[in-house]
Design a protein around this motif. Structure first.
Motif, PDB file in Angstrom:
ATOM      1  N   TYR A 174       0.836  -1.186   0.000  1.00 25.02           N
ATOM      2  CA  TYR A 174       0.000   0.000   0.000  1.00 25.02           C
ATOM      3  C   TYR A 174       0.878   1.246   0.000  1.00 25.02           C
ATOM      4  CZ  TYR A 174       1.045  -0.113   4.989  1.00 25.02           C
ATOM      5  OH  TYR A 174       1.697  -0.145   6.195  1.00 25.02           O
ATOM      6  N   ILE A 175       0.275   2.340  -0.445  1.00 23.58           N
ATOM      7  CA  ILE A 175       0.972   3.625  -0.421  1.00 23.58           C
ATOM      8  C   ILE A 175       0.074   4.655   0.256  1.00 23.58           C
ATOM      9  CG2 ILE A 175       2.388   3.173  -2.458  1.00 23.58           C
ATOM     10  CD1 ILE A 175       0.444   4.914  -4.085  1.00 23.58           C
ATOM     11  N   TRP A 176       0.709   5.581   0.949  1.00 23.55           N
ATOM     12  CA  TRP A 176       0.022   6.755   1.477  1.00 23.55           C
ATOM     13  C   TRP A 176       0.373   7.903   0.539  1.00 23.55           C
ATOM     14  CZ3 TRP A 176       1.446   6.942   7.406  1.00 23.55           C
ATOM     15  CH2 TRP A 176       0.952   5.804   8.038  1.00 23.55           C
ATOM     16  N   VAL A 177      -0.647   8.575   0.062  1.00 27.54           N
ATOM     17  CA  VAL A 177      -0.453   9.697  -0.849  1.00 27.54           C
ATOM     18  C   VAL A 177      -0.931  10.970  -0.163  1.00 27.54           C
ATOM     19  CG1 VAL A 177      -1.090  10.694  -3.079  1.00 27.54           C
ATOM     20  CG2 VAL A 177      -0.732   8.217  -2.869  1.00 27.54           C
ATOM     21  N   GLU A 178      -0.059  11.965  -0.144  1.00 25.29           N
ATOM     22  CA  GLU A 178      -0.392  13.257   0.434  1.00 25.29           C
ATOM     23  C   GLU A 178      -0.829  14.181  -0.693  1.00 25.29           C
ATOM     24  OE1 GLU A 178       1.916  15.593   3.749  1.00 25.29           O
ATOM     25  OE2 GLU A 178       2.818  16.066   1.796  1.00 25.29           O
ATOM     26  N   TYR A 225       0.186  15.870  -5.713  1.00 29.63           N
ATOM     27  CA  TYR A 225       0.143  14.589  -5.024  1.00 29.63           C
ATOM     28  C   TYR A 225       1.573  14.073  -4.848  1.00 29.63           C
ATOM     29  CZ  TYR A 225      -4.791  14.555  -6.326  1.00 29.63           C
ATOM     30  OH  TYR A 225      -6.114  14.875  -6.472  1.00 29.63           O
ATOM     31  N   ALA A 226       1.846  13.502  -3.679  1.00 31.01           N
ATOM     32  CA  ALA A 226       3.165  12.922  -3.429  1.00 31.01           C
ATOM     33  C   ALA A 226       2.997  11.645  -2.619  1.00 31.01           C
ATOM     34  CB  ALA A 226       4.049  13.899  -2.666  1.00 31.01           C
ATOM     35  N   VAL A 227       3.673  10.580  -3.049  1.00 30.71           N
ATOM     36  CA  VAL A 227       3.688   9.346  -2.261  1.00 30.71           C
ATOM     37  C   VAL A 227       4.639   9.585  -1.098  1.00 30.71           C
ATOM     38  CG1 VAL A 227       4.303   6.898  -2.237  1.00 30.71           C
ATOM     39  CG2 VAL A 227       3.178   7.885  -4.247  1.00 30.71           C
ATOM     40  N   VAL A 228       4.113   9.469   0.119  1.00 26.11           N
ATOM     41  CA  VAL A 228       4.932   9.735   1.298  1.00 26.11           C
ATOM     42  C   VAL A 228       5.326   8.477   2.053  1.00 26.11           C
ATOM     43  CG1 VAL A 228       4.113  12.100   1.609  1.00 26.11           C
ATOM     44  CG2 VAL A 228       2.892  10.221   2.730  1.00 26.11           C
ATOM     45  N   TYR A 229       4.626   7.360   1.790  1.00 25.18           N
ATOM     46  CA  TYR A 229       4.928   6.131   2.534  1.00 25.18           C
ATOM     47  C   TYR A 229       4.534   4.923   1.703  1.00 25.18           C
ATOM     48  CZ  TYR A 229       5.109   2.747   6.347  1.00 25.18           C
ATOM     49  OH  TYR A 229       5.428   1.667   7.128  1.00 25.18           O
ATOM     50  N   TYR A 247      -4.986  12.936   2.900  1.00 28.92           N
ATOM     51  CA  TYR A 247      -4.232  11.699   2.712  1.00 28.92           C
ATOM     52  C   TYR A 247      -5.115  10.620   2.119  1.00 28.92           C
ATOM     53  CZ  TYR A 247      -0.678  14.075   5.265  1.00 28.92           C
ATOM     54  OH  TYR A 247       0.256  15.003   5.639  1.00 28.92           O
ATOM     55  N   HIS A 248      -4.562   9.918   1.136  1.00 30.45           N
ATOM     56  CA  HIS A 248      -5.244   8.817   0.470  1.00 30.45           C
ATOM     57  C   HIS A 248      -4.384   7.570   0.645  1.00 30.45           C
ATOM     58  CE1 HIS A 248      -7.689  11.837  -1.685  1.00 30.45           C
ATOM     59  NE2 HIS A 248      -6.556  12.508  -1.788  1.00 30.45           N
ATOM     60  N   ILE A 249      -5.038   6.431   0.792  1.00 34.58           N
ATOM     61  CA  ILE A 249      -4.321   5.161   0.878  1.00 34.58           C
ATOM     62  C   ILE A 249      -4.795   4.291  -0.281  1.00 34.58           C
ATOM     63  CG2 ILE A 249      -3.912   3.067   2.231  1.00 34.58           C
ATOM     64  CD1 ILE A 249      -4.372   4.807   4.734  1.00 34.58           C
ATOM     65  N   TYR A 250      -3.823   3.791  -1.036  1.00 31.26           N
ATOM     66  CA  TYR A 250      -4.102   2.893  -2.152  1.00 31.26           C
ATOM     67  C   TYR A 250      -3.369   1.583  -1.893  1.00 31.26           C
ATOM     68  CZ  TYR A 250      -5.548   7.209  -4.416  1.00 31.26           C
ATOM     69  OH  TYR A 250      -6.167   8.388  -4.713  1.00 31.26           O
ATOM     70  N   ALA A 251      -4.012   0.487  -2.242  1.00 31.71           N
ATOM     71  CA  ALA A 251      -3.406  -0.823  -1.997  1.00 31.71           C
ATOM     72  C   ALA A 251      -3.649  -1.752  -3.176  1.00 31.71           C
ATOM     73  CB  ALA A 251      -3.990  -1.443  -0.727  1.00 31.71           C
ATOM     74  N   ARG A 252      -2.793  -2.756  -3.259  1.00 30.26           N
ATOM     75  CA  ARG A 252      -2.998  -3.813  -4.253  1.00 30.26           C
ATOM     76  C   ARG A 252      -2.644  -5.146  -3.631  1.00 30.26           C
ATOM     77  NH1 ARG A 252       1.157  -6.221  -6.855  1.00 30.26           N
ATOM     78  NH2 ARG A 252       0.076  -6.551  -8.793  1.00 30.26           N
ATOM     79  N   GLN A 253      -3.413  -6.157  -3.985  1.00 29.97           N
ATOM     80  CA  GLN A 253      -3.132  -7.523  -3.539  1.00 29.97           C
ATOM     81  C   GLN A 253      -1.841  -7.984  -4.198  1.00 29.97           C
ATOM     82  OE1 GLN A 253      -5.405  -9.086  -1.444  1.00 29.97           O
ATOM     83  NE2 GLN A 253      -3.830 -10.606  -1.109  1.00 29.97           N
TER      84      GLN A 253
END
Length: 108
Positions: free
Chosen positions: A5-9, A15-19, A61-67
């Motif tokens: 998963y990524i945290w996007v600010e 937009y920036a991926v922060v984690y 903050y947005h969280i995106y994930a993939r299996q």
């Protein structure tokens, strides 16, 4: 099988991926671990401060994930690729909230 998963600010239209992280079983379980860490662990408190600072500055903050994929390796079926995918995303996206910079020399 796990997921990455990524945290996007988001700041306005930027937009920036922060984690970048990995969840061993479920994303919901991993997010609960983060929430608990925000109150108790050194790293969690540091991340909570970053999130709160972002909120104070108007960030979202947005969280995106993939299996993650699974593979068979050395005759062992069902191995999660989540740790490898996490490393690859960290190298690709260089998120500045990850404590450890997972630098692996290119094999070229």
């Amino acid at each position: 099988t796990g997921c990455v998963y990524i945290w996007v600010e988001q700041t306005g239209e930027d937009y920036a991926v922060v984690y970048v992280g990995m969840a061993g079983r479920t994303l919901n379980g991993r997010m609960k671990q983060h929430e608990a860490g925000f109150r108790s662990s050194k790293t969690g408190l540091e991340r909570a401060a970053l999130v709160n600072s972002g909120f104070d500055a108007g960030c979202v903050y947005h969280i995106y994930a993939r299996q993650s994929e699974t593979v068979t390796l050395f005759g062992q079926a069902g191995l999660s690729m989540a740790p490898v995918e996490e490393l690859a995303l960290q190298r690709l996206l260089n998120p500045h909230w990850n404590r450890t910079k997972f630098r692996v020399p290119n094999s070229e």
